[in-house]
Structure formats: structure tokens, C-alpha cells
Scaffold this motif. Structure first.
Motif, PDB file in Angstrom:
ATOM      1  N   LEU A   1       0.828  -1.202   0.000  1.00 58.33           N
ATOM      2  CA  LEU A   1       0.000   0.000   0.000  1.00 58.33           C
ATOM      3  C   LEU A   1       0.866   1.257   0.000  1.00 58.33           C
ATOM      4  CD1 LEU A   1      -2.753  -0.990   2.609  1.00 58.33           C
ATOM      5  CD2 LEU A   1      -2.985  -0.935   0.115  1.00 58.33           C
ATOM      6  N   LEU A   2       1.888   1.261   0.820  1.00 59.56           N
ATOM      7  CA  LEU A   2       2.766   2.421   0.916  1.00 59.56           C
ATOM      8  C   LEU A   2       3.667   2.545  -0.312  1.00 59.56           C
ATOM      9  CD1 LEU A   2       3.705   2.133   4.696  1.00 59.56           C
ATOM     10  CD2 LEU A   2       2.135   3.771   3.646  1.00 59.56           C
ATOM     11  N   ARG A   3       4.097   1.407  -0.865  1.00 56.65           N
ATOM     12  CA  ARG A   3       4.941   1.449  -2.058  1.00 56.65           C
ATOM     13  C   ARG A   3       4.176   2.044  -3.236  1.00 56.65           C
ATOM     14  NH1 ARG A   3       9.520  -1.303  -3.113  1.00 56.65           N
ATOM     15  NH2 ARG A   3       9.863  -0.752  -0.920  1.00 56.65           N
ATOM     16  N   VAL A   4       2.922   1.684  -3.373  1.00 58.07           N
ATOM     17  CA  VAL A   4       2.105   2.236  -4.453  1.00 58.07           C
ATOM     18  C   VAL A   4       1.994   3.754  -4.316  1.00 58.07           C
ATOM     19  CG1 VAL A   4      -0.284   2.431  -5.284  1.00 58.07           C
ATOM     20  CG2 VAL A   4       0.775   0.182  -5.026  1.00 58.07           C
ATOM     21  N   GLN A   5       1.733   4.223  -3.114  1.00 59.10           N
ATOM     22  CA  GLN A   5       1.607   5.668  -2.907  1.00 59.10           C
ATOM     23  C   GLN A   5       2.896   6.392  -3.264  1.00 59.10           C
ATOM     24  OE1 GLN A   5      -1.588   6.131  -2.983  1.00 59.10           O
ATOM     25  NE2 GLN A   5      -1.613   7.551  -1.280  1.00 59.10           N
ATOM     26  N   ALA A   6       4.021   5.793  -2.930  1.00 59.55           N
ATOM     27  CA  ALA A   6       5.305   6.431  -3.227  1.00 59.55           C
ATOM     28  C   ALA A   6       5.611   6.414  -4.721  1.00 59.55           C
ATOM     29  CB  ALA A   6       6.422   5.725  -2.452  1.00 59.55           C
ATOM     30  N   LEU A   7       5.366   5.291  -5.386  1.00 58.24           N
ATOM     31  CA  LEU A   7       5.699   5.171  -6.802  1.00 58.24           C
ATOM     32  C   LEU A   7       4.789   6.009  -7.692  1.00 58.24           C
ATOM     33  CD1 LEU A   7       6.534   1.368  -7.194  1.00 58.24           C
ATOM     34  CD2 LEU A   7       8.117   3.301  -6.972  1.00 58.24           C
ATOM     35  N   ARG A   8       3.580   6.296  -7.237  1.00 61.63           N
ATOM     36  CA  ARG A   8       2.674   7.102  -8.057  1.00 61.63           C
ATOM     37  C   ARG A   8       3.238   8.510  -8.307  1.00 61.63           C
ATOM     38  NH1 ARG A   8      -2.049   8.613  -6.221  1.00 61.63           N
ATOM     39  NH2 ARG A   8      -2.993   8.815  -8.290  1.00 61.63           N
ATOM     40  N   SER A   9       3.982   9.028  -7.356  1.00 56.97           N
ATOM     41  CA  SER A   9       4.554  10.364  -7.525  1.00 56.97           C
ATOM     42  C   SER A   9       6.027  10.325  -7.914  1.00 56.97           C
ATOM     43  CB  SER A   9       4.383  11.180  -6.234  1.00 56.97           C
ATOM     44  OG  SER A   9       5.022  10.537  -5.144  1.00 56.97           O
ATOM     45  N   ALA A  10       6.619   9.126  -7.973  1.00 60.17           N
ATOM     46  CA  ALA A  10       8.023   9.000  -8.360  1.00 60.17           C
ATOM     47  C   ALA A  10       8.160   9.103  -9.877  1.00 60.17           C
ATOM     48  CB  ALA A  10       8.581   7.659  -7.877  1.00 60.17           C
ATOM     49  N   TRP A  11       9.240   9.718 -10.331  1.00 66.62           N
ATOM     50  CA  TRP A  11       9.512   9.902 -11.758  1.00 66.62           C
ATOM     51  C   TRP A  11       8.329  10.560 -12.478  1.00 66.62           C
ATOM     52  CZ3 TRP A  11      14.215   9.632 -13.868  1.00 66.62           C
ATOM     53  CH2 TRP A  11      15.215   9.094 -13.051  1.00 66.62           C
ATOM     54  N   GLY A  12       7.889  11.644 -11.881  1.00 67.06           N
ATOM     55  CA  GLY A  12       6.826  12.445 -12.465  1.00 67.06           C
ATOM     56  C   GLY A  12       5.494  12.165 -11.817  1.00 67.06           C
ATOM     57  N   THR A  13       4.840  13.198 -11.355  1.00 68.04           N
ATOM     58  CA  THR A  13       3.534  13.037 -10.726  1.00 68.04           C
ATOM     59  C   THR A  13       2.478  12.724 -11.789  1.00 68.04           C
ATOM     60  OG1 THR A  13       2.989  15.382 -10.931  1.00 68.04           O
ATOM     61  CG2 THR A  13       4.143  14.681  -8.918  1.00 68.04           C
ATOM     62  N   THR A  14       1.327  12.269 -11.319  1.00 67.27           N
ATOM     63  CA  THR A  14       0.213  12.013 -12.230  1.00 67.27           C
ATOM     64  C   THR A  14      -0.145  13.271 -12.996  1.00 67.27           C
ATOM     65  OG1 THR A  14      -0.669  10.279 -10.787  1.00 67.27           O
ATOM     66  CG2 THR A  14      -2.193  11.269 -12.371  1.00 67.27           C
ATOM     67  N   GLU A  15      -0.153  14.397 -12.308  1.00 71.27           N
ATOM     68  CA  GLU A  15      -0.514  15.664 -12.954  1.00 71.27           C
ATOM     69  C   GLU A  15       0.478  16.038 -14.058  1.00 71.27           C
ATOM     70  OE1 GLU A  15      -0.327  15.131  -9.714  1.00 71.27           O
ATOM     71  OE2 GLU A  15      -2.484  15.126  -9.277  1.00 71.27           O
ATOM     72  N   SER A  16       1.766  15.878 -13.791  1.00 71.85           N
ATOM     73  CA  SER A  16       2.767  16.248 -14.796  1.00 71.85           C
ATOM     74  C   SER A  16       2.695  15.344 -16.017  1.00 71.85           C
ATOM     75  CB  SER A  16       4.177  16.198 -14.183  1.00 71.85           C
ATOM     76  OG  SER A  16       4.549  14.875 -13.838  1.00 71.85           O
ATOM     77  N   HIS A  17       2.406  14.069 -15.810  1.00 71.12           N
ATOM     78  CA  HIS A  17       2.303  13.156 -16.948  1.00 71.12           C
ATOM     79  C   HIS A  17       1.006  13.387 -17.726  1.00 71.12           C
ATOM     80  CE1 HIS A  17       5.926  10.783 -16.642  1.00 71.12           C
ATOM     81  NE2 HIS A  17       5.770  10.710 -15.333  1.00 71.12           N
ATOM     82  N   ARG A  18      -0.073  13.702 -17.034  1.00 68.07           N
ATOM     83  CA  ARG A  18      -1.307  14.069 -17.747  1.00 68.07           C
ATOM     84  C   ARG A  18      -1.066  15.296 -18.616  1.00 68.07           C
ATOM     85  NH1 ARG A  18      -5.927  11.468 -16.103  1.00 68.07           N
ATOM     86  NH2 ARG A  18      -5.917  10.507 -14.024  1.00 68.07           N
ATOM     87  N   ARG A  19      -0.286  16.221 -18.089  1.00 67.72           N
ATOM     88  CA  ARG A  19       0.000  17.451 -18.831  1.00 67.72           C
ATOM     89  C   ARG A  19       0.791  17.135 -20.105  1.00 67.72           C
ATOM     90  NH1 ARG A  19       2.924  19.724 -15.273  1.00 67.72           N
ATOM     91  NH2 ARG A  19       1.114  20.260 -13.986  1.00 67.72           N
ATOM     92  N   ARG A  20       1.728  16.214 -19.999  1.00 68.83           N
ATOM     93  CA  ARG A  20       2.524  15.854 -21.181  1.00 68.83           C
ATOM     94  C   ARG A  20       1.642  15.207 -22.257  1.00 68.83           C
ATOM     95  NH1 ARG A  20       8.308  13.211 -21.185  1.00 68.83           N
ATOM     96  NH2 ARG A  20       7.215  11.382 -20.395  1.00 68.83           N
ATOM     97  N   VAL A  21       0.735  14.357 -21.830  1.00 69.31           N
ATOM     98  CA  VAL A  21      -0.172  13.730 -22.792  1.00 69.31           C
ATOM     99  C   VAL A  21      -1.038  14.780 -23.475  1.00 69.31           C
ATOM    100  CG1 VAL A  21      -2.108  12.145 -23.072  1.00 69.31           C
ATOM    101  CG2 VAL A  21      -0.211  11.516 -21.561  1.00 69.31           C
ATOM    102  N   LEU A  22      -1.578  15.704 -22.675  1.00 71.59           N
ATOM    103  CA  LEU A  22      -2.427  16.757 -23.229  1.00 71.59           C
ATOM    104  C   LEU A  22      -1.658  17.633 -24.206  1.00 71.59           C
ATOM    105  CD1 LEU A  22      -5.123  18.268 -23.256  1.00 71.59           C
ATOM    106  CD2 LEU A  22      -4.316  19.585 -21.279  1.00 71.59           C
ATOM    107  N   GLU A  23      -0.449  18.008 -23.855  1.00 72.61           N
ATOM    108  CA  GLU A  23       0.362  18.853 -24.733  1.00 72.61           C
ATOM    109  C   GLU A  23       0.690  18.139 -26.036  1.00 72.61           C
ATOM    110  OE1 GLU A  23       3.654  19.819 -22.279  1.00 72.61           O
ATOM    111  OE2 GLU A  23       2.595  21.410 -21.167  1.00 72.61           O
ATOM    112  N   ALA A  24       0.869  16.815 -25.954  1.00 70.68           N
ATOM    113  CA  ALA A  24       1.191  16.063 -27.161  1.00 70.68           C
ATOM    114  C   ALA A  24       0.007  15.935 -28.098  1.00 70.68           C
ATOM    115  CB  ALA A  24       1.694  14.669 -26.777  1.00 70.68           C
ATOM    116  N   LEU A  25      -1.206  16.088 -27.543  1.00 74.39           N
ATOM    117  CA  LEU A  25      -2.426  15.930 -28.331  1.00 74.39           C
ATOM    118  C   LEU A  25      -2.954  17.247 -28.884  1.00 74.39           C
ATOM    119  CD1 LEU A  25      -4.317  13.308 -26.125  1.00 74.39           C
ATOM    120  CD2 LEU A  25      -3.045  12.901 -28.259  1.00 74.39           C
ATOM    121  N   THR A  26      -2.393  18.354 -28.404  1.00 78.44           N
ATOM    122  CA  THR A  26      -2.893  19.650 -28.827  1.00 78.44           C
ATOM    123  C   THR A  26      -1.993  20.275 -29.892  1.00 78.44           C
ATOM    124  OG1 THR A  26      -1.722  20.712 -26.998  1.00 78.44           O
ATOM    125  CG2 THR A  26      -4.022  20.129 -26.656  1.00 78.44           C
TER     126      THR A  26
END
Length: 312
Positions: free
Chosen positions: A287-312
Motif C-alpha cells: 500500500l505504501l509502495r504504491v503511494q510512493a511510486l505514483r509520484s516517483a519519476w513524475g507526478t500524475t498531474e505532470s504526466h497528464r499534462r505531457r499527454v495533453l500537450e502532445a495531443l494539442t
């Protein structure tokens, strides 16, 4: 288009499962959290014997020079077993940053464990206190680093350190290194999600309530089925990103893997009840490892932003 790993890759995954399944990973993770890295290093020795630490190292330095798909196969299993230490950093990222450095051979042989900080998305280095090499990378260059202040992580098995540069810098493909870091982390999240689902299913088959095993209730069945679907939808994105290595695909994979793992964690906790989050229960480690890895090597928000920028 149908994509599936081949028989050799399946055998590779099975060999990792056999080795790590025979080791006491929960004890190794707890010891690592307390500062005793000896049990964890024995696990890393097993990974070296299986060739995991040499996957991305060039053949020139006794590495395997494997494909990113092979890396994902291994990283998914390491995430499943919750292997302690700078897994992404040492196995997936450091070989790219060291490139033609002789120390790549030490990574392949397991004699060296490395960790990496790559600001701004990776501002601190994991387990810099136990790594033999600390690297600070950014904008096409790398330098050796020294660890500074320690910071707490939601996962006590991951020790985070500030890093300052020491010595001369050298050129490296830091953009590629970041993609490999995010991809390897996404694969670990898929593995952790699978472990959480498997543990939840097993527990649901054993625990009884009102005279029935809880796995017979539709609410539990539907919840765990949703987790299974989320994992099966996210996994192809991770393997697809390993094929293309396009930033958009890597980010999409990281987001999907993180969301699947979060759903798996929530469902596992709801299935197990409060006992699942006690330090004595092995479920808490995942449970704790999942929480840590979700923000490791880029947060969810930063990766969503990259996807959005690539589509626009």
C-alpha cells in the motif's frame, strides 16, 4: 495489432518469481526501512544472478543490452514482490547516464548500486545513504553527487535525500534516462497492483462474515473485478510505451498504471479492513509502495499534462 511477450520473456518473469518468492521480501523491506540493508542486498544478489542488473548495460561492459520490453518484464515482477532499494534508478536509469563509463560493468555485476536525482521531476535521490554511486542529472549532463538532508517518504522503505553536485560533469542522454525511469516505475506499479489484487482475492476466499466467505458477496466480486479490468487495460499501455519510447506513450502508461495501482490499493484495504494497514500486515508494504511510486519519476498531474500537450 496484438502484442504479447514471447516464451523467453515469460520464462524470465517466472525465474524472477521463483527466486523472489523463495526469499522473505517483507522481512527484507522492513529491515531496509530500519537501516539494515543486508537482507535487501541478498535479494539484489539474486537479481544479479538472474541478469536483471545487467539488462540495460551495453554488452561492451558485460551487460545484456536488452530491449525496453525485457526491462518492463523484469520491473513488473520486482514491483510485484516489492523489492527494496533504488530499483528504477540503478537498473533502468544509471546505465543510460553512465553510458560508456567503466562503472557500467560494476552495475551489471551487482558490485555497484546507483541512485539518481534528475530535477525538477526527480528532485531527490532514493536511498542515497546505501547506494555506492549518487548521480545528479539534468539538461544533457551528469555529475557525481553527494547526499545532503534526508526527507521522509510515505513509504518508510524509501529514504529520500537532497543531492549536490561534486566533480566534473559529462554528457548523457538525460531525456532518454527520464523516459526509462518513468517507464520502469509504471511497470513496478502494474506489478504491485497485481500483487494487491492477488492478495485480496485470496483473503476474500478465506474471510467469513455472517456465515459466508466475503468473496461470495457481489459487492466484493465487482470491486475486485474492476481492479482486474484496470490492470489489464493499463498493462498494454506500459508494454506499448516500451516499444515506442515516445514521451506521450510513456506518460499515458505512467498515469494508467498509477490509477490501476491506486484502485488496487483502495480495494485491497477495503477487502481486508483495518488490519491491512497495520505495520504487522504485509499488505501495508505494498500500500505504501504504491503511494510512493505514483509520484516517483513524475507526478500524475505532470504526466497528464505531457499527454495533453502532445495531443494539442
Amino acid at each position: 495489432m496484438e502484442f504479447a511477450i514471447d516464451e523467453q520473456q515469460r520464462d524470465f518473469a517466472a525465474s524472477i518469481d521463483a527466486a523472489l518468492g523463495a526469499a522473505d521480501l517483507p522481512a527484507a523491506v522492513r529491515a531496509w526501512s530500519a537501516g539494515d540493508t543486508a537482507p535487501g542486498r541478498k535479494v539484489w544478489e539474486q537479481l544479479t544472478n538472474l541478469g536483471v542488473t545487467a539488462l540495460i548495460v551495453p554488452e561492451t561492459y558485460d551487460g545484456i543490452d536488452a530491449s525496453p520490453v525485457d526491462l518492463v518484464v523484469a520491473m513488473e515482477r520486482l514491483g510485484h514482490w516489492c523489492v527494496p532499494g533504488p530499483v528504477t534508478e540503478s537498473i533502468a536509469v544509471a546505465p543510460i547516464l553512465l553510458a560508456d563509463d567503466q562503472r557500467s560493468a560494476d552495475l551489471a555485476s551487482g558490485e555497484l548500486i546507483a541512485t539518481v536525482a534528475l530535477p525538477p521531476d526527480v528532485p531527490r535521490a532514493v536511498d542515497a545513504d546505501s547506494a555506492g554511486l549518487v548521480l545528479l542529472a539534468g539538461e544533457g549532463s551528469v555529475t557525481e553527487g553527494t547526499s545532503g538532508d534526508r526527507h521522509d517518504s510515505v513509504d518508510p522503505g524509501r529514504h529520500l535525500y537532497d543531492v549536490s553536485a561534486t566533480g566534473d560533469s559529462w554528457s548523457a542522454d538525460t531525456e532518454k534516462a527520464y523516459e526509462f525511469g518513468a517507464l520502469a516505475t509504471a511497470a513496478q506499479l502494474i506489478g504491485a497492483a497485481g500483487a494487491l489484487l492477488s492478495g485480496s482475492v485470496d483473503y476474500a476466499k478465506q474471510r467469513t462474515q455472517f456465515g459466508r466467505v466475503i468473496g461470495s458477496y457481489q459487492a466484493i466480486k465487482h470491486k475486485l473485478a474492476d481492479v482486474h479490468i484496470a490492470i489489464e487495460l493499463a498493462r498494454p499501455l506500459v508494454y506499448g510505451a516500451a516499444v515506442t519510447l515516445q514521451p506521450r506513450d510513456v506518460s499515458a502508461a505512467k498515469v494508467a498504471a498509477g490509477e490501476a495501482a491506486l484502485l488496487a490499493a483502495r480495494s485491497a484495504l477495503q477487502t481486508h479492513g483495518a488490519i491491512g494497514f497495520t505495520q504487522e500486515h504485509d499488505l501495508s508494504l505494498l500500500l505504501l509502495r504504491v503511494q510512493a511510486l505514483r509520484s516517483a519519476w513524475g507526478t500524475t498531474e505532470s504526466h497528464r499534462r505531457r499527454v495533453l500537450e502532445a495531443l494539442t
